[in-house]
Design a protein around this motif. Structure first.
Motif, short mmCIF file in Angstrom:
data_model
loop_
_atom_site.label_atom_id
_atom_site.label_comp_id
_atom_site.label_asym_id
_atom_site.label_seq_id
_atom_site.Cartn_x
_atom_site.Cartn_y
_atom_site.Cartn_z
N ASP A 359 0.81 -1.22 0.00
CA ASP A 359 0.00 0.00 0.00
C ASP A 359 0.84 1.26 0.00
O ASP A 359 0.31 2.37 -0.02
CB ASP A 359 -0.93 0.01 1.23
N GLY A 360 2.18 1.09 0.06
CA GLY A 360 3.06 2.25 0.07
C GLY A 360 3.08 2.99 1.39
O GLY A 360 3.52 4.13 1.46
N ASP A 361 2.57 2.37 2.47
CA ASP A 361 2.47 3.06 3.75
C ASP A 361 3.54 2.65 4.74
O ASP A 361 3.45 2.96 5.93
CB ASP A 361 1.09 2.80 4.38
N GLY A 362 4.57 1.95 4.32
CA GLY A 362 5.62 1.57 5.24
C GLY A 362 5.46 0.17 5.73
O GLY A 362 5.11 -0.74 4.99
N GLY A 363 5.68 -0.04 7.04
CA GLY A 363 5.66 -1.37 7.61
C GLY A 363 4.25 -1.94 7.71
O GLY A 363 3.25 -1.30 7.42
N ALA A 364 4.19 -3.19 8.17
CA ALA A 364 2.91 -3.88 8.25
C ALA A 364 1.94 -3.15 9.16
O ALA A 364 0.73 -3.22 8.99
CB ALA A 364 3.13 -5.30 8.74
N GLY A 365 2.49 -2.44 10.17
CA GLY A 365 1.62 -1.69 11.07
C GLY A 365 1.41 -0.26 10.64
O GLY A 365 0.84 0.53 11.38
N GLY A 366 1.87 0.11 9.45
CA GLY A 366 1.66 1.46 8.95
C GLY A 366 2.67 2.46 9.43
O GLY A 366 2.45 3.67 9.28
N LEU A 367 3.80 2.04 10.00
CA LEU A 367 4.81 2.97 10.51
C LEU A 367 6.15 2.62 9.88
O LEU A 367 6.58 1.47 9.90
CB LEU A 367 4.90 2.88 12.03
N GLU A 368 6.84 3.60 9.33
CA GLU A 368 8.09 3.33 8.64
C GLU A 368 9.27 4.11 9.22
O GLU A 368 10.33 4.18 8.62
CB GLU A 368 7.96 3.67 7.16
N ARG A 369 9.09 4.70 10.42
CA ARG A 369 10.14 5.47 11.05
C ARG A 369 10.40 4.91 12.44
O ARG A 369 9.48 4.81 13.26
CB ARG A 369 9.76 6.95 11.14
N GLY A 370 11.65 4.57 12.72
CA GLY A 370 11.93 4.03 14.04
C GLY A 370 13.38 3.66 14.25
O GLY A 370 14.22 3.78 13.35
N VAL A 371 13.67 3.21 15.46
CA VAL A 371 15.01 2.79 15.88
C VAL A 371 14.90 1.38 16.43
O VAL A 371 13.98 1.07 17.19
CB VAL A 371 15.56 3.73 16.97
N ILE A 372 15.85 0.53 16.04
CA ILE A 372 15.91 -0.84 16.55
C ILE A 372 17.23 -1.02 17.27
O ILE A 372 18.31 -0.88 16.67
CB ILE A 372 15.76 -1.86 15.42
N ASP A 373 17.17 -1.32 18.56
CA ASP A 373 18.34 -1.40 19.41
C ASP A 373 18.29 -2.71 20.18
O ASP A 373 17.24 -3.34 20.32
CB ASP A 373 18.34 -0.20 20.38
N ALA A 374 19.43 -3.16 20.67
CA ALA A 374 19.55 -4.23 21.66
C ALA A 374 18.65 -5.43 21.38
O ALA A 374 18.88 -6.17 20.43
CB ALA A 374 19.30 -3.66 23.06
N GLY A 375 17.61 -5.64 22.21
CA GLY A 375 16.75 -6.80 22.04
C GLY A 375 16.03 -6.82 20.71
O GLY A 375 15.72 -7.90 20.18
N GLY A 376 15.75 -5.66 20.14
CA GLY A 376 15.16 -5.62 18.81
C GLY A 376 16.10 -6.18 17.77
O GLY A 376 15.68 -6.91 16.86
N LEU A 377 17.37 -5.87 17.89
CA LEU A 377 18.38 -6.42 16.98
C LEU A 377 18.49 -7.93 17.15
O LEU A 377 18.63 -8.68 16.17
CB LEU A 377 19.74 -5.78 17.24
N ALA A 378 18.42 -8.39 18.42
CA ALA A 378 18.53 -9.82 18.68
C ALA A 378 17.36 -10.60 18.09
O ALA A 378 17.49 -11.78 17.77
CB ALA A 378 18.61 -10.06 20.19
N ALA A 379 16.22 -9.94 17.93
CA ALA A 379 15.03 -10.63 17.39
C ALA A 379 14.98 -10.59 15.87
O ALA A 379 14.12 -11.25 15.27
CB ALA A 379 13.77 -9.99 17.97
N MET A 380 15.85 -9.86 15.23
CA MET A 380 15.80 -9.74 13.77
C MET A 380 16.22 -11.03 13.09
O MET A 380 17.09 -11.75 13.57
CB MET A 380 16.72 -8.60 13.29
N THR A 381 15.60 -11.29 11.96
CA THR A 381 15.94 -12.45 11.14
C THR A 381 16.13 -12.00 9.70
O THR A 381 15.90 -10.83 9.35
CB THR A 381 14.81 -13.50 11.19
#
Length: 527
Positions: A359-381
């Motif tokens: 839909d051109g609106d960014g991420g699945a939740g409609g948000l395309e601006r953010g920071v991924i740190d620590a535990g967020g990085l550990a959860a990435m695949t």
């Protein structure tokens, strides 16, 4: 903005001017001599009883050139000759089996001496170096490599032992001018006078800590350099131009709302620090998505934060959010980590060429601006993809673990590792370190910020940085700008909190000094 270019790009830019017969070496030498004279005059002003640097007859080896055989040595020798003609004592040590012929002739014609390293005893060298007030490192230029011949080690060690200030000529010797890789015992300069264009390596880890203050000299290469540099560094003027400032009719919503997904029963303080970084950097509103026990601690320190007690990340439940900060103080197995990634990431089966979803609106939740740190990085695949307005903030260990999961070599140098992670994820990658590296997710030039102090190497300062970047993203800045400006302000606040590195700090000190550091930069008062 400082723009850095590869050694080959600089050579190619010089060629049209050299072919036209322009005396680039003499121009470079004149600029170097002028800078040396300014340095010596400043020293004389600080020590009124010391001899004036301008004399009709040079006295003593006030300036000592370590001269190699190539053009870099020629720059130094010509500068020494000019200094002598200006009444400043200067001589040289030939650091190779030969020296630049024209430069050597100019120095000798001006009455200067060139000592042979091979023919000088250790005592002779110590006496010559001990009598110098300033050393010009002109052994190697942009063709240098991060390897020091054994025969030169005693010379470099003698300079260090005598603690003579060093000015590097174009680049510090024994560094790679493109990659920044440096020999472990290369001489550290208090400043570098670099000619024609800044070399990319001077901005990067390795060479950056040897370079000191950069003094670029314009030789007219500008129109011959590539439009896109190999590396960039934002300066204070860039922060003043880019930093978001509230309009007269601003509201908390127009300034940007940051939602912080951080903190856990094991690491509750991370939420305090991330929220503090966001709030003190100027967010219009900070929301904290965390367990109630964490929120209780956050509100004790930051009563302006809006709490959201939950174990997931649902934007409809949270409310208006302009940027999402995910991961500080939570584990990769925390359901908030995966939920936050899902909000920011794109469906790779349907993503468009610019990283948007269907839909051109960014991420699945409609948000395309953010920071991924620590535990967020550990959860990435390998399934996760982001846009360049999502900023990953790993330290070296986190970057290597993420690279391993994504099939990227873990032993890459920092600039290459950051760029590879950005290419694999689509996000802008901020690799923390003494020099902070920012690889834009949109493929733009690498950025390298060197604003910090080693006192920032303490627990929780990265959480503050994540909050600062989240504020800038919420205000609408592009990911690469938000990351670079965040690193700059974070580093300056650390310097201010530690009295320029003289005393220890804790992470909350950094957050508390953000407004003062920002105000000083905006006012032009903080070096």
């Amino acid at each position: 903005m400082i723009r850095g270019y590869t050694a080959q790009e600089v050579r190619e830019a010089e060629q049209p001017l050299l072919s036209a017969g322009q005396p680039l070496m003499l121009r470079a030498a004149r600029a170097l001599a002028d800078r040396v004279r300014e340095r010596l005059e400043a020293g004389a002003d600080e020590e009124p009883d010391s001899p004036e640097p301008h004399r009709e007859t040079p006295v003593g080896p006030r300036v000592l050139v370590l001269a190699g055989r190539g053009s870099n040595g020629g720059d130094g020798l010509h500068a020494a000759a000019m200094l002598r003609r200006d009444g400043i004592a200067a001589e040289a040590i030939a650091a190779s089996d030969g020296v630049h012929a024209e430069g050597a002739a100019a120095l000798r014609d001006a009455g200067g001496t060139i000592h042979s390293l091979a023919e000088s005893s250790a005592d002779d060298l110590r006496q010559v170096i001990a009598g110098a007030g300033l050393v010009l490192d002109a052994i190697l230029g942009i063709g240098g490599r991060p390897e020091i011949p054994a025969a030169l080690e005693p010379l470099l060690e003698a300079v260090r032992a005598e603690q003579v200030p060093v000015i590097a000529v174009d680049v510090p010797s024994f560094v790679d001018a493109t990659s920044g890789q440096a020999a472990p015992s290369a001489l550290a300069a208090s400043e570098t006078v670099t000619f024609g264009a800044v070399k990319a390596g001077l901005l990067l880890p390795g060479a950056a800590h040897l370079t000191g203050t950069l003094h670029p000299v314009d030789l007219g290469l500008g129109e011959h350099l590539p439009a896109r540099p190999a590396a960039e560094r934002l300066e204070d003027s860039d922060l003043r131009a880019l930093w978001p400032r509230p309009e007269r009719d601003a509201t908390k919503y127009s300034r940007g709302v940051v939602a912080v997904v951080a903190g856990s029963p094991r690491f509750p303080g991370a939420a305090v620090l991330t929220c503090s970084g966001a709030a003190r950097a100027g967010a219009g509103m900070v929301r904290c998505v965390a367990p109630q026990s964490v929120l209780d601690l956050v509100l004790q320190t930051r009563p302006e934060v809006v709490g959201q007690p939950t174990d997931t990340v649902d934007l409809e439940e949270i409310g208006r959010t302009d940027a999402l900060v995910v991961g500080s103080g939570i584990g990769g197995e925390d359901p908030r980590a995966r939920a936050g990634l899902d909000v920011l990431s794109h469906d790779i089966d349907h993503a468009g060429e610019h990283g948007k979803d269907r839909d051109g609106d960014g991420g699945a939740g409609g948000l395309e601006r953010g920071v991924i740190d620590a535990g967020g990085l550990a959860a990435m695949t390998a399934e996760h993809r982001f846009g360049s307005d999502v900023v990953l903030t790993p330290h070296r260990g986190e970057a290597e673990r993420l690279a391993d999961r994504l099939g990227i070599g873990t032993d890459l140098p920092g600039p290459e590792l950051a760029a590879a992670l950005a290419g694999a994820t689509g996000a802008t990658v901020l690799l923390k370190g003494a020099v902070t590296l920012i690889a834009p997710g949109d493929g733009g030039p690498l950025r390298a910020q060197d604003d910090a102090t080693s006192q920032l190497a303490t627990a929780g300062t990265g959480d503050v940085l994540a909050g600062v970047i989240g504020t800038l993203l919420a205000a609408g800045l592009p990911g690469p700008d938000a990351a670079a400006l965040g690193a700059m302000l974070h580093g300056r606040a650390g310097r201010l909190a530690s009295r320029d590195g003289l005393q220890p700090l804790v992470a909350l000190d950094v957050a508390d000094h953000l407004p003062a550091a920002l105000g000083a930069i905006l006012a032009g008062a903080l070096p």
